[in-house]
Write a protein that holds these residues in place. Structure first.
Motif, PDB file in Angstrom:
ATOM      1  N   THR A   9       0.832  -1.205   0.000  1.00 24.63           N
ATOM      2  CA  THR A   9       0.000   0.000   0.000  1.00 24.63           C
ATOM      3  C   THR A   9       0.866   1.254   0.000  1.00 24.63           C
ATOM      4  OG1 THR A   9      -0.124   0.188   2.408  1.00 24.63           O
ATOM      5  CG2 THR A   9      -1.798  -1.204   1.323  1.00 24.63           C
ATOM      6  N   ASP A  10       0.264   2.359  -0.396  1.00 27.63           N
ATOM      7  CA  ASP A  10       0.959   3.639  -0.339  1.00 27.63           C
ATOM      8  C   ASP A  10       1.371   3.955   1.096  1.00 27.63           C
ATOM      9  OD1 ASP A  10       0.555   3.890  -3.058  1.00 27.63           O
ATOM     10  OD2 ASP A  10      -1.087   5.325  -2.870  1.00 27.63           O
ATOM     11  N   SER A  11       0.508   3.637   2.046  1.00 22.22           N
ATOM     12  CA  SER A  11       0.819   3.875   3.460  1.00 22.22           C
ATOM     13  C   SER A  11       2.062   3.106   3.893  1.00 22.22           C
ATOM     14  CB  SER A  11      -0.351   3.474   4.349  1.00 22.22           C
ATOM     15  OG  SER A  11      -1.457   4.308   4.118  1.00 22.22           O
ATOM     16  N   GLU A  12       2.196   1.877   3.421  1.00 25.32           N
ATOM     17  CA  GLU A  12       3.371   1.073   3.782  1.00 25.32           C
ATOM     18  C   GLU A  12       4.654   1.682   3.219  1.00 25.32           C
ATOM     19  OE1 GLU A  12       1.809  -3.471   4.214  1.00 25.32           O
ATOM     20  OE2 GLU A  12       1.684  -2.584   2.203  1.00 25.32           O
ATOM     21  N   LEU A  45       5.633   6.487  -6.600  1.00 19.98           N
ATOM     22  CA  LEU A  45       6.208   7.640  -5.911  1.00 19.98           C
ATOM     23  C   LEU A  45       5.737   8.950  -6.539  1.00 19.98           C
ATOM     24  CD1 LEU A  45       9.788   6.224  -5.366  1.00 19.98           C
ATOM     25  CD2 LEU A  45       8.084   6.677  -3.584  1.00 19.98           C
ATOM     26  N   GLU A  46       5.616   8.983  -7.863  1.00 20.35           N
ATOM     27  CA  GLU A  46       5.125  10.197  -8.516  1.00 20.35           C
ATOM     28  C   GLU A  46       3.689  10.496  -8.098  1.00 20.35           C
ATOM     29  OE1 GLU A  46       5.957   9.425 -12.635  1.00 20.35           O
ATOM     30  OE2 GLU A  46       8.052  10.055 -12.420  1.00 20.35           O
ATOM     31  N   ALA A  47       2.868   9.452  -7.950  1.00 22.14           N
ATOM     32  CA  ALA A  47       1.494   9.658  -7.470  1.00 22.14           C
ATOM     33  C   ALA A  47       1.497  10.157  -6.030  1.00 22.14           C
ATOM     34  CB  ALA A  47       0.693   8.365  -7.588  1.00 22.14           C
ATOM     35  N   LEU A  48       2.374   9.613  -5.221  1.00 25.09           N
ATOM     36  CA  LEU A  48       2.480  10.071  -3.829  1.00 25.09           C
ATOM     37  C   LEU A  48       2.985  11.515  -3.771  1.00 25.09           C
ATOM     38  CD1 LEU A  48       3.882   6.851  -2.156  1.00 25.09           C
ATOM     39  CD2 LEU A  48       1.715   7.976  -1.603  1.00 25.09           C
ATOM     40  N   GLN A  49       3.861  11.880  -4.694  1.00 22.55           N
ATOM     41  CA  GLN A  49       4.353  13.254  -4.744  1.00 22.55           C
ATOM     42  C   GLN A  49       3.219  14.206  -5.103  1.00 22.55           C
ATOM     43  OE1 GLN A  49       7.055  14.188  -7.937  1.00 22.55           O
ATOM     44  NE2 GLN A  49       7.751  16.039  -6.942  1.00 22.55           N
ATOM     45  N   VAL A  54       5.201  12.473  -0.470  1.00 19.13           N
ATOM     46  CA  VAL A  54       6.652  12.349  -0.601  1.00 19.13           C
ATOM     47  C   VAL A  54       7.147  13.488  -1.474  1.00 19.13           C
ATOM     48  CG1 VAL A  54       6.680   9.832  -0.324  1.00 19.13           C
ATOM     49  CG2 VAL A  54       6.619  10.804  -2.611  1.00 19.13           C
ATOM     50  N   TYR A  55       8.435  13.725  -1.402  1.00 17.96           N
ATOM     51  CA  TYR A  55       9.057  14.813  -2.132  1.00 17.96           C
ATOM     52  C   TYR A  55      10.253  14.265  -2.889  1.00 17.96           C
ATOM     53  CZ  TYR A  55       6.204  17.143   1.273  1.00 17.96           C
ATOM     54  OH  TYR A  55       5.136  17.520   2.029  1.00 17.96           O
ATOM     55  N   ARG A  56      10.654  14.973  -3.943  1.00 17.16           N
ATOM     56  CA  ARG A  56      11.790  14.492  -4.712  1.00 17.16           C
ATOM     57  C   ARG A  56      12.690  15.628  -5.151  1.00 17.16           C
ATOM     58  NH1 ARG A  56      10.820  12.847 -10.882  1.00 17.16           N
ATOM     59  NH2 ARG A  56      10.754  14.950 -11.652  1.00 17.16           N
ATOM     60  N   LYS A  57      13.923  15.238  -5.455  1.00 15.97           N
ATOM     61  CA  LYS A  57      14.906  16.157  -6.002  1.00 15.97           C
ATOM     62  C   LYS A  57      15.708  15.372  -7.031  1.00 15.97           C
ATOM     63  CE  LYS A  57      18.692  19.220  -4.856  1.00 15.97           C
ATOM     64  NZ  LYS A  57      19.460  19.857  -3.791  1.00 15.97           N
ATOM     65  N   LYS A  58      16.085  16.020  -8.097  1.00 13.96           N
ATOM     66  CA  LYS A  58      16.863  15.383  -9.157  1.00 13.96           C
ATOM     67  C   LYS A  58      18.233  16.064  -9.198  1.00 13.96           C
ATOM     68  CE  LYS A  58      16.460  14.052 -13.928  1.00 13.96           C
ATOM     69  NZ  LYS A  58      16.001  12.776 -14.308  1.00 13.96           N
ATOM     70  N   SER A  75      -1.119   7.949   7.626  1.00 13.62           N
ATOM     71  CA  SER A  75      -2.426   7.421   7.992  1.00 13.62           C
ATOM     72  C   SER A  75      -3.554   7.963   7.112  1.00 13.62           C
ATOM     73  CB  SER A  75      -2.732   7.734   9.471  1.00 13.62           C
ATOM     74  OG  SER A  75      -2.774   9.133   9.667  1.00 13.62           O
ATOM     75  N   ALA A  76      -3.332   9.072   6.434  1.00 12.79           N
ATOM     76  CA  ALA A  76      -4.373   9.624   5.582  1.00 12.79           C
ATOM     77  C   ALA A  76      -4.395   8.984   4.195  1.00 12.79           C
ATOM     78  CB  ALA A  76      -4.195  11.129   5.448  1.00 12.79           C
ATOM     79  N   LEU A  77      -3.483   8.058   3.943  1.00  7.25           N
ATOM     80  CA  LEU A  77      -3.394   7.427   2.637  1.00  7.25           C
ATOM     81  C   LEU A  77      -4.330   6.228   2.559  1.00  7.25           C
ATOM     82  CD1 LEU A  77       0.470   7.371   2.262  1.00  7.25           C
ATOM     83  CD2 LEU A  77      -1.116   8.965   1.231  1.00  7.25           C
ATOM     84  N   SER A  78      -4.825   5.977   1.363  1.00 11.29           N
ATOM     85  CA  SER A  78      -5.647   4.779   1.154  1.00 11.29           C
ATOM     86  C   SER A  78      -4.812   3.703   0.493  1.00 11.29           C
ATOM     87  CB  SER A  78      -6.855   5.124   0.295  1.00 11.29           C
ATOM     88  OG  SER A  78      -6.430   5.586  -0.971  1.00 11.29           O
ATOM     89  N   ALA A  79      -5.312   2.489   0.511  1.00  2.30           N
ATOM     90  CA  ALA A  79      -4.581   1.356  -0.051  1.00  2.30           C
ATOM     91  C   ALA A  79      -4.414   1.440  -1.517  1.00  2.30           C
ATOM     92  CB  ALA A  79      -5.300   0.057   0.265  1.00  2.30           C
TER      93      ALA A  79
END
Length: 79
Positions: A9-12, A45-49, A54-58, A75-79
């Motif tokens: 899951t995204d939460s995991e 990860l892009e969906a989570l961003q 989550v955050y990213r840097k290149k 905890s606010a994330l769904s499966a």
């Protein structure tokens, strides 16, 4: 490696990133942890961003690093 079916899951993902001793990770490191392809994990990860989980840097043309806000528990994330 699983293709197409969510095995984590995204939460995991976010929780693991928060609890790991390292502050940031490459896509490949996260993918390896969850036995996924780097391409599959990159999409997750892009969906989570997009959701600001989550955050990213290149820092280079071939490297992307990911991290999460240490105050976010996922905890606010769904499966």
């Amino acid at each position: 490696m699983p293709q197409g079916e969510k095995t984590v899951t995204d939460s995991e993902i976010v929780q693991w990133m928060r609890e790991a001793p390292e502050p940031a990770f490459t896509t490949a490191e996260i993918a390896e942890k969850f036995d996924m392809t780097a391409e599959g994990m990159r999409g997750r990860l892009e969906a989570l961003q997009d959701g600001k989980h989550v955050y990213r840097k290149k820092p280079t043309s071939r490297t992307v690093i990911w991290w999460t806000d240490s105050g976010h528990d996922g905890s606010a994330l769904s499966a």
